[in-house]
Scaffold this active site. Structure first.
Site, short mmCIF file in Angstrom:
data_model
loop_
_atom_site.label_atom_id
_atom_site.label_comp_id
_atom_site.label_asym_id
_atom_site.label_seq_id
_atom_site.Cartn_x
_atom_site.Cartn_y
_atom_site.Cartn_z
N ASP A 5 0.87 -1.18 0.00
CA ASP A 5 0.00 0.00 0.00
C ASP A 5 0.90 1.23 0.00
O ASP A 5 1.10 1.87 1.02
CB ASP A 5 -0.89 -0.05 1.25
CG ASP A 5 -1.92 1.06 1.26
OD1 ASP A 5 -1.96 1.85 0.30
OD2 ASP A 5 -2.68 1.13 2.25
N PRO B 136 11.12 7.83 -1.74
CA PRO B 136 11.37 6.60 -0.99
C PRO B 136 10.57 5.39 -1.48
O PRO B 136 10.98 4.25 -1.26
CB PRO B 136 10.96 6.96 0.45
CG PRO B 136 10.23 8.25 0.38
CD PRO B 136 10.61 8.92 -0.90
N1 AG3 Z 1 -1.89 4.77 -1.60
C1 AG3 Z 1 -1.67 5.77 -2.62
C2 AG3 Z 1 -2.22 5.51 -3.97
C3 AG3 Z 1 -1.58 6.41 -4.99
C4 AG3 Z 1 -2.19 7.77 -5.05
N2 AG3 Z 1 -1.47 8.61 -5.94
C5 AG3 Z 1 -1.69 9.92 -6.10
N3 AG3 Z 1 -2.63 10.52 -5.46
N4 AG3 Z 1 -0.93 10.61 -6.91
C6 AG3 Z 1 -2.92 5.14 -0.76
C7 AG3 Z 1 -2.73 4.94 0.66
C8 AG3 Z 1 -4.04 4.58 1.25
N5 AG3 Z 1 -3.91 3.62 2.27
#
Ligand code: AG3
Length: 297
Positions: free
Chosen positions: A162, A169
């Site tokens: 996730d 990083p």
């Molecule tokens: N993880 C991020 C997904 C990517 C989003 N990218 C962006 N907004 N440019 C999400 C974390 C949620 N647990």
């Protein structure tokens, strides 16, 4: 992220993606802003989308639609694996993915490895409804997920990456070396699901991701989610396994009987998410595998 004061009254928070596309949300106030050794972390109260978490100005979640990504990241692999008991989450410091994982009664242990303590602390305080922090099966480790995957002796049934976008990083979380280590900690019927960016904007990243996963997994698929908060709304996840098929091996009767009160995931979406629009599939240039359902399609 930029705060823009247009009319003296309106405050907007916006994410610019790849320099030439942006999305903006009306904001009410900033609840938290901090800088960790890894990134800037902001939590904003928006006018229409609940609270929003941003890392380095990139939207990670809003309370209004976080269920989409978190349910699909957790339930697709957990309802594909025959008996998922041990789950590793790399990243996910807001706790949303862990919350969905822990809704599975069969899960005995969920290890969440988040590199950035500030994300966990800020989310516990300002986004308390996202995580399921008090579940005794959850083991939160504040450390580098790359090093954890390289050094741990534990084995897992499902690994969920996730992550943020592959800049700074998080870049190593898309690398061949990391996927080798993930494959090492996965049991023989293990499944890896990873955040896989946008089919509209990031097909080069998606191809590279699958090329980096390919040596260690026999089956690679892309599947889609549609939300409000990630650039363009159409977003994707990668599914990698050493053999299990997300369609034919899916435990759909269990998914039905468990009756989890999901808001995006259901047994039809479980399968339908793997059907790709032509451009989303063609742009992968064969880097991922096609699914065999429905017959003849
Ligand atoms: N993880 C991020 C997904 C990517 C989003 N990218 C962006 N907004 N440019 C999400 C974390 C949620 N647990």
């Amino acid at each position: 992220m930029e705060h823009e004061n247009t009319s003296g009254m309106d405050l907007w928070v916006q994410e610019i993606y790849h320099g030439d596309f942006g999305m903006k949300f009306r904001a009410v106030r900033t609840l938290f802003s901090g800088q960790s050794p890894f990134q800037r972390v902001d939590i904003i109260e928006t006018a229409g989308h609940g609270r929003m978490l941003l890392n380095d100005g990139k939207i990670m979640l809003t309370e209004r639609d976080e269920f989409v990504y978190h349910e699909m990241m957790a339930h697709v692999p957990l309802y594909t694996h025959p008996c998922p008991e041990r789950v590793l989450i790399i990243g996910g410091g807001d706790g949303g993915t862990a919350r969905e994982v822990l809704r599975h009664k069969g899960v005995k242990r969920c290890v969440l490895v988040e590199i950035d303590k500030l994300v966990v602390e800020a989310c516990k305080e300002h986004l308390p409804r996202i995580g399921a922090w008090d579940d005794p099966r959850l083991d939160v480790k504040i450390e580098d997920g790359i090093a954890f995957a390289r050094n741990t002796d534990e084995m897992f049934d499902v690994v969920l990456v996730d992550s943020t976008d592959p800049v700074g990083p998080a870049t190593v979380l898309f690398s061949r070396e990391f996927y080798r280590d993930v494959a090492r900690v996965l049991a023989p019927d293990g499944i890896l699901v990873a955040q896989a960016e946008s089919p509209f904007f990031d097909q080069d990243i998606q191809r590279e991701m699958f090329q980096n996963q390919r040596p260690f997994f026999s089956r690679l698929h892309l599947y889609l989610i549609s939300n409000l908060s990630y650039p363009g709304g159409l977003w994707s996840l990668s599914f990698a396994s050493k053999g299990l098929c997300p369609l034919t091996d899916a435990r759909l009767p269990d998914a039905r009987n468990d009756g989890l009160a999901t808001r995006y995931y259901n047994t039809q979406i479980h399968r339908g998410a793997f059907l790709l629009p032509a451009f989303a599939k063609d742009g992968l240039l064969g880097a991922a595998d096609s699914v065999d359902w429905p017959a003849g399609a």
